[in-house]
Structure formats: C-alpha cells, structure tokens
Design an enzyme around this catalytic site. Structure first.
Site, short mmCIF file in Angstrom:
data_model
loop_
_atom_site.label_atom_id
_atom_site.label_comp_id
_atom_site.label_asym_id
_atom_site.label_seq_id
_atom_site.Cartn_x
_atom_site.Cartn_y
_atom_site.Cartn_z
N ASP A 1 0.81 -1.21 0.00
CA ASP A 1 0.00 0.00 0.00
C ASP A 1 0.85 1.27 0.00
O ASP A 1 0.38 2.34 0.35
CB ASP A 1 -0.94 0.00 1.21
CG ASP A 1 -0.19 -0.07 2.54
OD1 ASP A 1 1.04 -0.32 2.51
OD2 ASP A 1 -0.82 0.11 3.59
N HIS B 1 21.55 0.70 -20.73
CA HIS B 1 20.70 1.14 -19.63
C HIS B 1 21.04 0.38 -18.34
O HIS B 1 20.15 -0.07 -17.62
CB HIS B 1 19.22 0.99 -19.99
CG HIS B 1 18.78 1.94 -21.05
ND1 HIS B 1 17.63 1.76 -21.78
CD2 HIS B 1 19.32 3.10 -21.50
CE1 HIS B 1 17.49 2.76 -22.64
NE2 HIS B 1 18.51 3.58 -22.49
N ASP C 1 25.81 8.41 -16.93
CA ASP C 1 24.68 9.01 -17.63
C ASP C 1 23.65 9.33 -16.56
O ASP C 1 22.87 8.45 -16.14
CB ASP C 1 24.13 8.04 -18.67
CG ASP C 1 23.05 8.66 -19.57
OD1 ASP C 1 22.50 9.72 -19.19
OD2 ASP C 1 22.74 8.08 -20.62
N ASP D 1 20.07 15.99 -19.24
CA ASP D 1 20.51 14.65 -19.65
C ASP D 1 21.96 14.75 -20.07
O ASP D 1 22.27 15.30 -21.14
CB ASP D 1 19.62 14.16 -20.79
CG ASP D 1 19.80 12.68 -21.11
OD1 ASP D 1 20.68 12.05 -20.51
OD2 ASP D 1 19.07 12.17 -21.97
N HIS E 1 22.49 2.76 -31.21
CA HIS E 1 21.39 3.68 -30.90
C HIS E 1 21.50 4.95 -31.74
O HIS E 1 22.50 5.19 -32.42
CB HIS E 1 21.36 4.02 -29.40
CG HIS E 1 22.62 4.67 -28.87
ND1 HIS E 1 22.88 6.00 -29.03
CD2 HIS E 1 23.65 4.16 -28.16
CE1 HIS E 1 24.03 6.30 -28.44
NE2 HIS E 1 24.53 5.19 -27.92
N HIS F 1 17.78 12.81 -28.95
CA HIS F 1 16.32 12.85 -28.81
C HIS F 1 15.92 14.23 -28.31
O HIS F 1 16.73 14.99 -27.78
CB HIS F 1 15.84 11.76 -27.83
CG HIS F 1 16.54 11.78 -26.49
ND1 HIS F 1 16.21 12.68 -25.49
CD2 HIS F 1 17.55 11.03 -26.00
CE1 HIS F 1 16.98 12.46 -24.44
NE2 HIS F 1 17.82 11.48 -24.73
N HIS G 1 12.82 11.79 -22.85
CA HIS G 1 12.63 11.54 -24.28
C HIS G 1 11.36 12.30 -24.65
O HIS G 1 10.26 11.75 -24.61
CB HIS G 1 12.52 10.04 -24.57
CG HIS G 1 13.82 9.33 -24.44
ND1 HIS G 1 14.17 8.27 -25.23
CD2 HIS G 1 14.88 9.52 -23.63
CE1 HIS G 1 15.38 7.84 -24.91
NE2 HIS G 1 15.82 8.59 -23.92
N GLU H 1 24.48 12.54 -28.46
CA GLU H 1 25.12 11.53 -27.62
C GLU H 1 25.66 10.34 -28.40
O GLU H 1 25.18 9.22 -28.24
CB GLU H 1 24.13 11.04 -26.57
CG GLU H 1 22.75 10.68 -27.11
CD GLU H 1 21.81 10.19 -26.03
OE1 GLU H 1 22.20 9.27 -25.27
OE2 GLU H 1 20.68 10.69 -25.94
N TYR I 1 30.68 0.99 -28.24
CA TYR I 1 30.59 -0.04 -27.21
C TYR I 1 31.15 -1.34 -27.79
O TYR I 1 30.56 -1.91 -28.72
CB TYR I 1 29.13 -0.24 -26.79
CG TYR I 1 28.40 1.06 -26.56
CD1 TYR I 1 28.42 1.69 -25.32
CD2 TYR I 1 27.72 1.70 -27.62
CE1 TYR I 1 27.77 2.90 -25.12
CE2 TYR I 1 27.09 2.90 -27.43
CZ TYR I 1 27.11 3.51 -26.18
OH TYR I 1 26.47 4.71 -25.99
N ARG J 1 30.38 6.91 -24.08
CA ARG J 1 29.33 7.79 -24.61
C ARG J 1 29.58 9.20 -24.08
O ARG J 1 30.00 9.36 -22.93
CB ARG J 1 27.94 7.30 -24.20
CG ARG J 1 26.79 8.13 -24.77
CD ARG J 1 25.43 7.42 -24.66
NE ARG J 1 24.98 7.17 -23.30
CZ ARG J 1 24.99 5.99 -22.71
NH1 ARG J 1 25.47 4.92 -23.35
NH2 ARG J 1 24.55 5.84 -21.46
N GLU K 1 27.51 12.93 -23.99
CA GLU K 1 26.19 13.50 -24.27
C GLU K 1 26.06 14.90 -23.69
O GLU K 1 26.40 15.14 -22.53
CB GLU K 1 25.11 12.59 -23.65
CG GLU K 1 23.69 13.12 -23.79
CD GLU K 1 22.69 12.19 -23.14
OE1 GLU K 1 21.50 12.27 -23.51
OE2 GLU K 1 23.07 11.40 -22.26
#
Length: 428
Positions: free
Chosen positions: A34, A238, A255, A266, A345, A349, A356, A379, A383, A407, A409
C-alpha cells in the site's frame, strides 16, 4: 507561471476551434503493497495547467459561452488531507489555477456532457488510461446516438497530442530558464563525480553523491534512473544496478541528470577512474569526441533533424576503419549498417518535460527541420561488448578493444544563429 499556462491553453484552443479537449491527470503508482511512488503529473496535463495533483481532469471548450477552461478535482477533505497532503480543492482550482469553472471529480459524468454536446470533435489521447478511455467513449457514443435528432455533437475523436506536442517541441523562455537550471545542477554533480571517482570505490557511491547534489540544489530528483557504469558495465546502455567496485584501469560512464521544476537535463561523460586513459581507451574516446563535436556543429536552424545523427555515424565509422575494427568503403559500411554492433542507438532525442520528449522526428519521408527553441541531446558512443559478433564480412574483434564503452552526451538548444550547449560546463 499562471500567465504562461493560460497562454498555452489559449494557443491550443485556437487550434482546436469548435472542438473540446480532455486531459487526464497521471494515476498514482504503487511501489509495494500500500506504499505509492511520489506523484509525478502527466506532462501534457501539467503543461496546460501547472496543476500537480492526481485524480483530476482538465477540459478545454473554446466554444462554450461561459466556461472555456474547466477543472475537475478532488474536493478538500480535512480527514484525507491529514494523511496524504493538502488539496487545492474546487475553489482553489478557480482562484489559483484560473479555471473558469471547477467541480469535484465525482461530478465528471454529470457535468462533462454539457462541454461536449456542441463540439464538432473530441480531442483526447486514447491509450494511456483504459478505464478513462471507456468513460470518454461512453459519453461520445451517447452523444452520437442523439446526433440525428440534434444535428450537433462530436462526430470524431482526434489525438490531442498531434497538436499539443508540436507546441511542446518549441520551448518558451520560461521553460528554457528551468532547463538551464536543471542543466547547471547536473553539471555541478558531474564535475564532483569526476573529482571523487577512484579505484576501489563503488558505483553506487558516485550515484549517491550526485543525487545528493540534485536534491541539495533544489532539483526534484533524478530525471531518469542514474547510470554509473564502470568497466564492461559501460557496454550496457541502460545499466542501473550500480553495484560494481571500480578497478584501476576502468573507464567510468556516467549518464545521470536531474529534473528541476518538471524539466529535465541529460548528461553523459566517460573518463578513466585512475585519471589516465590506456592507449585503446584514448583511441576510441577520441573518435566519439570528434563525432560529437561534428554532430553538434550540425545543430542549427534550417538543418534537418537527421543531419547530426548522419554526421556522427560517418565520423564513428571512419574512426573504426582507421583502427582496423571495420574494413571496407565508408559509404558501403554506412549503407549496410556494419557499424551497428558497436553503435546501436540514435545520436539524440528531444528534451523537455519528458527526458525523451514529445515531438515529431520525421514527416513522412522528410525529417523534422530544426528551429529555434527546440532542445535535443547529442550523444554518440562506441561499445565493444565482449563476445560481440562482428557484421558479416568484418574482421574478428581484437580482444584489446573489448569491455570498452564510451558515450558523450550534451543538451543542445537550437538558437536563432546556431546552437547553445546547455551542459558545456562538464569537461570532455
């Protein structure tokens, strides 16, 4: 900000003409048993109202003689407010949020038809809330059943997002102020992370310190689950477990960013935890950095949205060929997507109320054209995932490149003359 919300509603009502638009607040979400997650308002609902409570419906009826903006809200109930917080209530909806009329949410079925019966369309985004979808469809079907006798009523339901999201795509000065503040807090957190990261520390320690700064500086929390990925974890796009102990020689990909006043930043940076790149890490990092620099140069009004991604792909592919990781003619490698095992990728965005963010990227065969006020991320990354199978016809991957994920960004605003990097304060 109430004047800003009012202006947005007026702009939308001018576009829907004789229609009626309906927006539903976000539902509460259960964390366990709850206990609920902290409430976060639906972005479309918030964009038009600034109203930050659940169990609410906003109706825009520009054709109505008296009530053009109507709110259905939870009434004030002292006993419930003691447990779950103060409520604006019906009177507050009018006095604070500028509603022409407001009702308790329990009266929605009774009061809603008067705002629909003279509309020629209902603007509502089906799909987000099944129970509420059925409610809207029920009222529409009832009105359609009597349409032959009256000759008026909504003969169609249209997705409100098609119109509203084109508005949200171009940020106002008030929105940009909030985004700059979110970016400034995130910049501070990233810079501190680079100071404290070292071999032997755990990923979650860095996460904790960054998120402490997010809240300490007035941010509402994380814009998205923080990615603090060392070693081969940086090859998981991710990765959010953030449990590994960092080792000497690791790269650390972070990130992470905060939200401020509902608007998001971001940022991604990748750096060696011991302060010094290996030769292989530096070679790949230099390619990603050059790809980002050239991609950002393509962010300017009048350019197609696709230009910065296409530029990044070309630079990354050229760099991989120079290192011998790919072989062949650059144009052929790009056309056949031979780079995709190492760059899977897109390069960015839209950014705003959602990380996003909403907005069209493509109009049929034509990409969106960049215009001042749009904010996007840039970005690129590389990899080299262990045991990755190269594309057909490409050489086996030399093990010395494996377990390197990089990466970089930044958040970039399209300006009248070019662009502004909102997150330029973090070294790269």
């Amino acid at each position: 900000m109430q004047a800003e919300y009012s202006q947005r509603r007026e702009q939308l009502m001018a576009k829907i003409g004789n229609g009626t638009a309906i927006f539903r607040s976000a539902p509460m979400a259960v964390m366990h048993n709850d206990v609920e997650y902290n409430f976060r308002q639906d972005s479309d609902f918030f964009y038009l109202t600034g109203f930050d409570e659940p169990e609410a419906v906003a109706v825009l009826a520009p054709h109505h003689a008296e009530h053009r903006f109507i709110l259905f809200v939870r009434p004030k109930e002292r006993e419930k407010e003691v447990w779950t917080g103060y409520r604006c209530g019906v009177e507050g909806a009018k006095e604070i949020y500028g509603a022409d009329e407001a009702y308790p949410i329990a009266e929605l079925d009774e009061k809603l038809p008067q705002y629909l019966e003279k509309a020629d369309k209902i603007y509502y985004r089906l799909g987000r809330d099944r129970n509420f979808n059925e409610k809207v469809l029920y009222h529409w079907q009832r009105l359609m059943a009597t349409y032959p006798k009256r000759g008026t009523g909504p003969i169609a339901i249209e997705d409100a997002g098609v119109i509203l999201h084109s508005m949200r795509l171009v940020k106002s000065q008030a929105e940009l102020e909030l985004m700059r503040q979110a970016a400034a807090i995130s910049v501070e957190a990233h810079n501190y992370a680079q100071e404290i990261a070292s071999p032997g520390r755990y990923e979650y320690e860095i996460q904790a310190e960054m998120e402490r700064i997010f809240r300490l500086r007035g941010g509402t929390g994380v814009a998205y689950p923080s990615i603090v990925a060392s070693g081969e974890n940086a090859c998981i796009l991710h990765y959010i477990e953030n449990t590994r102990q960092m080792q000497d020689g690791d790269l650390l990909l972070i990130d992470a960013a905060c939200a401020y006043g509902y608007y998001n930043s971001d940022i991604t940076r990748t750096f060696p935890v011991n302060g010094k790149f290996t030769g292989e890490q530096k070679a790949l990092y230099d390619i990603v950095l050059e790809a980002q620099k050239q991609a950002i140069a393509q962010v300017k009004p009048g350019n197609p949205y696709s230009a910065f991604h296409d530029t990044a792909v070309r630079v990354l592919t050229e760099g991989l060929v120079e290192l011998g990781i790919l072989q062949g003619q650059i144009d052929d490698l790009i056309k056949e997507e031979k780079y995709k095992p190492f760059y899977m990728h897109r390069t960015g965005h839209w950014l705003g109320l959602d990380v996003h963010d909403v907005g069209v990227y493509q109009h049929g065969d034509s990409p969106q054209i960049l215009q001042p006020g749009q904010v996007l991320t840039v970005e690129p990354g590389l990899y080299i995932v262990p045991q990755t199978q190269p594309a057909e016809g490409q050489p086996a991957i030399d093990p010395r490149w494996e377990e390197i994920g990089i990466r970089i960004e930044d958040d970039v605003l399209v300006t009248e003359t070019g662009h502004e990097i909102l997150t330029a304060g973090v070294p790269k």
